[in-house]
Design an enzyme around this catalytic site. Structure first.
Site, PDB file in Angstrom:
ATOM      1  N   CYS A 142      41.634  36.244  39.983  1.00 23.49           N
ATOM      2  CA  CYS A 142      40.708  36.807  39.009  1.00 23.49           C
ATOM      3  C   CYS A 142      41.416  37.333  37.773  1.00 23.49           C
ATOM      4  CB  CYS A 142      39.854  37.881  39.659  1.00 23.49           C
ATOM      5  SG  CYS A 142      38.692  37.139  40.833  1.00 23.49           S
TER       6      CYS A 142
ATOM      7  N   GLU B 285      29.918  36.519  49.501  1.00 22.81           N
ATOM      8  CA  GLU B 285      30.675  35.909  50.588  1.00 22.81           C
ATOM      9  C   GLU B 285      29.950  34.694  51.158  1.00 22.81           C
ATOM     10  OE1 GLU B 285      32.930  39.933  52.092  1.00 22.81           O
ATOM     11  OE2 GLU B 285      31.305  39.150  53.329  1.00 22.81           O
TER      12      GLU B 285
ATOM     13  N   GLU C 166      34.555  39.226  39.856  1.00 18.78           N
ATOM     14  CA  GLU C 166      35.037  38.788  38.549  1.00 18.78           C
ATOM     15  C   GLU C 166      34.582  37.366  38.227  1.00 18.78           C
ATOM     16  OE1 GLU C 166      38.279  41.416  40.440  1.00 18.78           O
ATOM     17  OE2 GLU C 166      36.746  40.010  41.086  1.00 18.78           O
TER      18      GLU C 166
ATOM     19  N   CYS D 203      34.490  36.091  44.078  1.00 20.64           N
ATOM     20  CA  CYS D 203      34.822  37.462  43.700  1.00 20.64           C
ATOM     21  C   CYS D 203      33.836  37.948  42.640  1.00 20.64           C
ATOM     22  CB  CYS D 203      36.237  37.528  43.140  1.00 20.64           C
ATOM     23  SG  CYS D 203      37.520  37.066  44.318  1.00 20.64           S
TER      24      CYS D 203
END
Length: 142
Positions: free
Chosen positions: A102, A57, A68, A66
């Protein structure tokens, strides 16, 4: 764990438990000071490697990565190839679905044949991202 898709049983046996364990382990490295929601992802590459990623984050929320994204970056940084099996989990180790963005990244990195462990069992990418758009679509209009 069952290795079936919505269409037919998967021909080859696969150790989904080991892949899920790798995803669970990488959640420990997630950087989630704002949401407190760590996500870990793991995938098998066509050459047998396992690549992982965790979410990262940022105070500027839109700049967050993310799990992914990290996994696909790890795929390319470690030699490339195609993803064959994929799973992502939350802090409790429960399987979760990849977000829409993603899913597109996974389509590009594994194609329609990529098998994804979902909340409803193992599914091909064609079920996870129906009518996916990829490099072949761009090539077709050149």
């Amino acid at each position: 764990m069952t290795t079936t898709t919505s269409q037919a049983p998967v021909a080859e046996p696969f150790d989904w438990e080991a892949l899920t364990a790798a995803a669970r382990e990488i959640t420990e490295r997630a950087y989630v000071p704002y949401s407190g929601y760590p996500v870990g992802a793991a995938a098998r590459v066509d050459d047998g490697r396992v690549v992982v990623g965790c979410n990262v984050e940022n105070a500027a929320y839109g700049v967050a990565l993310c799990a992914e994204c990290g996994l696909v970056s790890s795929l390319h940084a470690s030699g490339g190839g195609r993803l064959t099996h994929f799973v992502c989990v939350n802090r409790d180790g429960a399987v979760i679905m990849p977000c829409g963005r993603c899913r597109q990244l996974l389509w590009e990195a594994g194609g329609p044949e990529l098998l994804v462990l979902t909340v409803r069992g193992v599914r091909p990418m064609t079920d996870v991202l129906p009518d996916g758009f990829g490099a072949d679509d761009l090539e077709a209009v050149r």
